[in-house]
Design an enzyme around this catalytic site. Structure first.
Site, mmCIF file in Angstrom:
data_model
loop_
_atom_site.group_PDB
_atom_site.id
_atom_site.type_symbol
_atom_site.label_atom_id
_atom_site.label_comp_id
_atom_site.label_asym_id
_atom_site.label_seq_id
_atom_site.Cartn_x
_atom_site.Cartn_y
_atom_site.Cartn_z
ATOM 1 N N GLU A 161 0.807 -1.222 0.000
ATOM 2 C CA GLU A 161 0.000 0.000 0.000
ATOM 3 C C GLU A 161 0.840 1.271 0.000
ATOM 4 O OE1 GLU A 161 -3.064 -0.009 2.969
ATOM 5 O OE2 GLU A 161 -3.969 -1.858 2.248
ATOM 6 N N GLU A 358 -5.295 -8.622 1.247
ATOM 7 C CA GLU A 358 -5.907 -8.281 2.536
ATOM 8 C C GLU A 358 -7.386 -8.013 2.324
ATOM 9 O OE1 GLU A 358 -4.171 -4.936 4.572
ATOM 10 O OE2 GLU A 358 -2.127 -5.651 4.243
HETATM 11 C C1 FCB Z 1 -4.338 -1.853 5.607
HETATM 12 C C2 FCB Z 1 -2.952 -2.229 6.077
HETATM 13 C C3 FCB Z 1 -2.937 -3.301 7.124
HETATM 14 C C4 FCB Z 1 -4.066 -3.172 8.111
HETATM 15 C C5 FCB Z 1 -5.382 -2.926 7.432
HETATM 16 C C6 FCB Z 1 -6.537 -2.788 8.366
HETATM 17 O O1 FCB Z 1 -4.323 -0.575 5.062
HETATM 18 O O2 FCB Z 1 -2.171 -2.669 4.989
HETATM 19 O O3 FCB Z 1 -1.678 -3.288 7.725
HETATM 20 O O4 FCB Z 1 -3.775 -2.233 9.064
HETATM 21 O O5 FCB Z 1 -5.291 -1.801 6.612
#
Ligand code: FCB
Length: 456
Positions: A161, A358
């Site tokens: 990210e 994620e």
């Molecule tokens: C993302 C991050 C991860 C976590 C989630 C909730 O932006 O990559 O580390 O904190 O959010």
């Protein structure tokens, strides 16, 4: 059913779980320093986190009980190179070797991310990501890690990210290192991408069969108002949150309209000939992180200064919360946005195979004093709905190869400290005792069946 060979996983990151700042000669990271200034909610710090540095074998046991195919974790740069340059910590390297060996012993494939936001403080002191030198140092760090782990890690991620690392860290100042300098944020974005490209080369040189990815967080953007200005606000946010990264990494250029917006705060002199070719090195996989959509409207001055200033060159945009159920973290629950994000990148680019790196939700559910159980039924529903959304994308032709739930453990959620809990496994903040939640049992069943299991 999901396709045969679909990779089921969970993820974590080093600064959110490791703690163990006293081990391996680890240097401080920008998140340690940021927390020391009191910038994190309730004065929380990542110093102990979940104590995973010491308890990693127990945590791999939890992964084994889930039955996942793969585990996405990150390497703490300052644990391996305390100042970010030269001086390797052999004990730090040995920790990651031991972690990987433990994973392999449980038949779990390691997926190693090289940068999940914990820049060594020493590199921030010499300029941080706004400085080109940091990208070069990151390329060297990648080479060290590829050399150290390449015999046992095949799947690699470069940067997690980069939008958050650059815009929240250097423009809005709500993440480490807490700077509010729009032009520095624009340079940071470019150098994170340059570092990514250098890391791709380093990984390929040392690990011939490497599967190399970057992890982006595209947010489907919705105009939350009817005017041309609202539509332009949505265009600007889509440009900075999504198109900037996709076009650079997958196409080797920056979008013209985004460059025009950015010229309000930056002369863009940090972009040198050849950089975009380096940034657009071919990838084997693309990681997509998904939590919600962005609903955006025009409001003069809304993003000009302070914590909302995460859109350099665009001072008049405002994020609004839509009419939708919210997680305990305050994010709207919009599973359809995951389908949209996966379909959009597939139609608009020709991406390599996709992975959801994620997806997860913050819900605070206590351990029941009587039963000792954590009944996080809202998380089960959230995950089931998002798995359905992923399956819908596959039906629409998306080449999605895997899904990693965020996160294995309740952990240090950046500026929110320990208040927002994303884990499949509850971690008691006093004893650090791990208790798998109902969602962990549900997810183990999904993994075992390679199919969505209806909640309840
Ligand atoms: C993302 C991050 C991860 C976590 C989630 C909730 O932006 O990559 O580390 O904190 O959010």
């Amino acid at each position: 059913m999901f396709p045969a060979g679909f990779v089921w996983g969970v993820g974590t990151s080093a600064p959110q779980i490791e703690g163990g700042v006293d081990l391996d000669g680890r240097g401080p990271s920008i998140w340690d320093a940021f927390a020391e200034t009191g910038a994190v909610r309730a004065g929380d710090t990542p110093a102990i986190a979940t104590d995973h540095r010491r308890r990693f074998a127990e945590d791999v046991g939890l992964l084994g009980a889930l039955g996942v195919d793969a585990y996405r974790f990150s390497i703490a740069w300052p644990r391996v190179q305390p100042t970010g340059v030269d001086g390797v910590s052999h004990s730090g390297l040995d920790f990651y070797r031991a972690l990987v060996d433990e994973l392999l012993a449980h038949d779990i494939e390691p997926v190693a991310t090289l940068y999940h936001w914990d820049l060594p403080v020493a590199l921030e002191q010499t300029g941080g990501w706004p400085s080109r030198d940091t990208a070069l140092r990151f390329g060297e760090h990648a080479a060290i890690m590829a050399e150290a782990l390449g015999d046992r890690v095949r799947r690699w991620g470069t940067v997690n990210e980069p939008w958050c690392a650059s815009m929240l860290g250097y423009a809005a100042g709500v993440h480490a290192p807490g700077r509010r300098e729009p032009s520095a944020a624009v340079a940071a974005a470019h150098h994170l991408l340059l570092g990514h490209g250098l890391a791709v080369d380093a990984l390929r040189a040392a690990v011939p069969d490497a599967e190399v990815s970057i992890t982006l967080n595209p947010y489907p953007v919705v105009a939350a108002g009817p005017t041309d200005d609202d539509r332009d606000a949505a265009r600007r946010v889509d440009g900075l949150a999504n198109r900037l990264w996709y076009d650079a990494v997958l196409e080797g250029h920056y979008p013209d309209d985004v460059l025009d917006d950015l010229r309000a705060v930056s002369d863009l002199a940090h972009v040198r000939d050849g950089d975009l070719a380096q940034i657009a090195r071919p990838l084997d996989a693309l990681g997509i992180n998904y939590y919600r959509r962005y609903h955006v409207r025009h409001r003069p001055g809304a993003s000009a200064t302070g914590p909302a200033a995460q859109w350099p060159g665009s001072p008049d945009v405002e994020l609004v919360t839509p009419e939708a159920p919210l997680t305990d973290g305050g994010w709207a629950i919009e599973p359809g946005g995951l389908t949209e994000a996966l379909v959009a990148v597939t139609r608009e680019h020709r991406p390599p195979p996709l992975y959801v790196h994620e997806a997860g939700a913050a819900f605070e559910d206590p351990v029941d004093a009587g039963s000792g159980r954590v009944e996080d039924t809202r998380r089960v529903t959230w995950l089931a709905d998002h798995l359905s959304a992923a399956a819908a994308a596959i039906e629409q032709g998306v080449d999605l190869r895997g899904f990693f739930v965020w996160s294995l453990l309740d952990n240090f959620e950046w500026a929110e400290g320990y208040a927002h809990q994303f884990g499949l496994v509850h971690v008691d903040r006093t004893t650090l005792q791990r208790t798998p939640k109902a969602s962990a049992r549900w997810y183990a069943e999904v993994v075992a069946r390679n199919a969505l299991v209806e909640p309840g």
